[in-house]
Design a protein around this motif. Sequence first.
Motif, PDB file in Angstrom:
ATOM      1  N   SER A  83      -0.183  -4.564  -2.789  1.00 40.97           N
ATOM      2  CA  SER A  83       0.555  -3.587  -1.997  1.00 40.97           C
ATOM      3  C   SER A  83      -0.403  -2.578  -1.374  1.00 40.97           C
ATOM      4  N   PRO A  84      -0.561  -2.638  -0.042  1.00 46.86           N
ATOM      5  CA  PRO A  84      -1.396  -1.640   0.629  1.00 46.86           C
ATOM      6  C   PRO A  84      -0.819  -0.239   0.459  1.00 46.86           C
ATOM      7  N   HIS A  85      -1.630   0.743   0.723  1.00 42.05           N
ATOM      8  CA  HIS A  85      -1.286   2.159   0.605  1.00 42.05           C
ATOM      9  C   HIS A  85       0.099   2.449   1.174  1.00 42.05           C
ATOM     10  N   TYR A  86       0.928   3.130   0.374  1.00 45.40           N
ATOM     11  CA  TYR A  86       2.280   3.542   0.767  1.00 45.40           C
ATOM     12  C   TYR A  86       3.210   2.382   1.088  1.00 45.40           C
ATOM     13  N   GLN A  87       2.958   1.213   0.512  1.00 41.46           N
ATOM     14  CA  GLN A  87       3.864   0.092   0.696  1.00 41.46           C
ATOM     15  C   GLN A  87       4.145  -0.562  -0.655  1.00 41.46           C
ATOM     16  N   ILE A  88       5.298  -1.169  -0.759  1.00 38.11           N
ATOM     17  CA  ILE A  88       5.642  -1.996  -1.906  1.00 38.11           C
ATOM     18  C   ILE A  88       5.832  -3.389  -1.346  1.00 38.11           C
ATOM     19  N   CYS A  89       5.090  -4.356  -1.891  1.00 40.55           N
ATOM     20  CA  CYS A  89       5.093  -5.712  -1.338  1.00 40.55           C
ATOM     21  C   CYS A  89       5.413  -6.762  -2.380  1.00 40.55           C
TER      22      CYS A  89
END
Length: 136
Positions: free
Chosen positions: A61-67
């Motif tokens: 999960s990149p910065h400020y994301q939920i993947c």
Amino acid sequence: MTTASNSGFSRRAAVAALALAGAPPAQAADELARLRPGVYAPDCKAAGGAGTTEFDGANLSPHYQICRTTPGGRPHVFSQLCVESQDPTRQRLATASRAQLLADPDHAQFETTVVVASPTSFAMDGASYKFCGDPR
């Protein structure tokens, strides 16, 4: 007759090898699972910033994301389904289903290439990342 039998076997073995080479999803998932869960960045001095990626043991999960990260069907290729999570109230999405993420108006889908070099380093889309610490 022995020659025909041997050549038939060789062709079957070659076809089987090609099929396995083109079907690596389980292998790709195993490769990603080699990574230590935590925070990764190209430069750990910038950990927590825009270049940070968090690995929870299954998802990048990149910065400020939920993947949600799933094998993309080709070696080292993964499908990403992500939602923006900068607002603390959106942290509930960390346990959301794929359908819930798709229903979110801020979702994004993309492919990324990940090559795991060691349990604490990988390359993602050509950029090198190293382990910077445990998640928050």
